[in-house]
Design a protein around this motif. Structure first.
Motif, short mmCIF file in Angstrom:
data_model
loop_
_atom_site.label_atom_id
_atom_site.label_comp_id
_atom_site.label_asym_id
_atom_site.label_seq_id
_atom_site.Cartn_x
_atom_site.Cartn_y
_atom_site.Cartn_z
N ALA A 164 -5.23 -34.48 44.02
CA ALA A 164 -6.41 -34.23 43.18
C ALA A 164 -7.49 -33.53 43.97
O ALA A 164 -7.68 -33.79 45.16
N ASN A 165 -8.20 -32.63 43.31
CA ASN A 165 -9.29 -31.88 43.92
C ASN A 165 -10.46 -31.89 42.96
O ASN A 165 -10.31 -31.53 41.79
N GLY A 166 -11.63 -32.27 43.45
CA GLY A 166 -12.80 -32.33 42.59
C GLY A 166 -13.14 -31.01 41.94
O GLY A 166 -13.75 -30.99 40.86
N ALA A 167 -12.74 -29.90 42.54
CA ALA A 167 -13.00 -28.59 41.95
C ALA A 167 -12.27 -28.43 40.62
O ALA A 167 -12.64 -27.56 39.81
N ASN A 168 -11.26 -29.25 40.39
CA ASN A 168 -10.48 -29.16 39.15
C ASN A 168 -10.88 -30.19 38.12
O ASN A 168 -10.17 -30.36 37.12
N ALA A 169 -11.98 -30.87 38.34
CA ALA A 169 -12.45 -31.84 37.34
C ALA A 169 -12.71 -31.14 36.02
O ALA A 169 -13.17 -29.99 35.98
N ALA A 170 -12.43 -31.81 34.94
CA ALA A 170 -12.59 -31.22 33.61
C ALA A 170 -14.05 -30.89 33.34
O ALA A 170 -14.96 -31.60 33.80
N PRO A 171 -14.32 -29.81 32.59
CA PRO A 171 -15.71 -29.50 32.22
C PRO A 171 -16.35 -30.70 31.53
O PRO A 171 -15.75 -31.33 30.66
#
Length: 320
Positions: free
Chosen positions: A265-272
């Motif tokens: 998991a990468n925080g940059a890919n958190a859902a809008p």
């Protein structure tokens, strides 16, 4: 002040920087620097507080690691922030001077001013989000990296009511969010930690279990019906134990290491919208974010030493 009416000739601001070399907290300096200003598509924030994260000191620990993150001397420090918008560049909608905001800007937030793109990526232009009225700046300054990472990790394992989830490193900065968000999703949470962290884990809603050799047996004792998902927030040990307990790779994730067959998991890919939702949960009291210690900017070395010790229960915040 607007971007068009500023006087750039006399503008200075304080910032924490690595000036001569990268390294540990002893290499950090508080220096006077030209204040940045908002260009088109940007806002400038007068920073009031900056929350620290493990990534801050990890990626600046030496020159080679810093280069991997495209950092060069002189380099700023810190990624999370909260403050007040005091300049708005041309073309920016939805933000005005005086708005309280929080967000992230890679390795440049322990400073009096930071310029960000409201809809930008943390690692490129920075980001800004409106701070809920009921949320104080110290707490808001500790949300972005840990909150985004927690949201991204939970999206991988897709928790639902009835799940029993094993969380490795449950008492850390990301773990604080993961545990409470998992409980809000209706899951039972078993969190690994030291004996000293047991009470704080219980306060968050987790059932504590001591990490280290024998973890699988201790989890079986706590959860004889099995574990259905796992998040390893520290390394790989918890993920490997989850496999031993029969959890499928599709319901295991890591944030600090990679394992073949497991999606990291990468925080940059958190859902809008995920971070704004977390901020609302905190503001409305559904998630508690403990602030372990605060330091003035001049004591940045002590702040980093405490945070990098990895034994603090809660967030470390620098007041600007």
């Amino acid at each position: 002040m607007t971007a068009e009416t500023r006087d750039v000739a006399t503008d200075l601001g304080r910032a924490v920087q690595f000036v001569e070399r990268f390294g540990g907290p002893e290499a950090l300096r508080v220096v006077a620097v030209p204040a940045p200003h908002a260009a088109a598509g940007q806002v400038r924030v007068k920073v009031t507080a900056a929350g620290l994260n493990p990534m801050d000191w990890f990626m600046t620990s030496d020159a080679d690691t810093a280069a991997r993150f495209r950092l060069s001397l002189p380099s700023g420090f810190g990624t999370d922030y909260a403050g007040v918008v005091d300049e708005v560049g041309e073309g920016v909608a939805g933000f005005s001077i005086g708005d309280r905001v929080f967000g992230g800007a890679l390795s440049r937030t322990v400073a009096e001013y930071v310029v960000v793109e409201p809809d930008g990526a943390i690692a490129v232009g920075g980001s800004a989000h409106h701070t809920p009225k009921a949320l104080d700046d110290r707490t808001a300054s500790a949300l972005t990296i840990a909150g985004s990472t927690a949201a991204a990790a939970l999206a991988v394992v897709r928790l639902a009511p009835g799940d029993t989830v094993l969380v490795g490193g449950a008492g850390g900065g990301v773990g604080v969010f993961v545990v409470q968000l998992a409980r809000l999703a209706g899951a039972r949470v078993i969190g690994t930690g030291s004996a000293a962290s047991a009470d704080s884990l219980r306060d968050l809603g987790a059932e504590p279990v001591i990490y280290g050799p024998g973890l699988a047996d201790r989890v079986r004792e706590l959860a004889p019906d099995g574990v259905t998902a796992a998040l390893d927030l520290h390394g790989t040990d918890t993920a490997e134990v989850a496999r031993e307990l029969g959890v499928s790779d599709a319901r295991i994730t890591t944030i600090a290491a990679q394992i073949d067959g497991i999606v990291p998991a990468n925080g940059a890919n958190a859902a809008p919208g995920a971070l704004e939702e977390i901020a609302r949960h905190v503001a409305e009291g559904r998630i508690r974010l403990p602030i372990a210690a605060t330091f003035p900017m001049e004591q940045i070395g002590a702040a980093v030493e405490l945070q990098s010790g990895r034994h603090v229960h809660g967030k470390v915040v620098v007041d600007i």
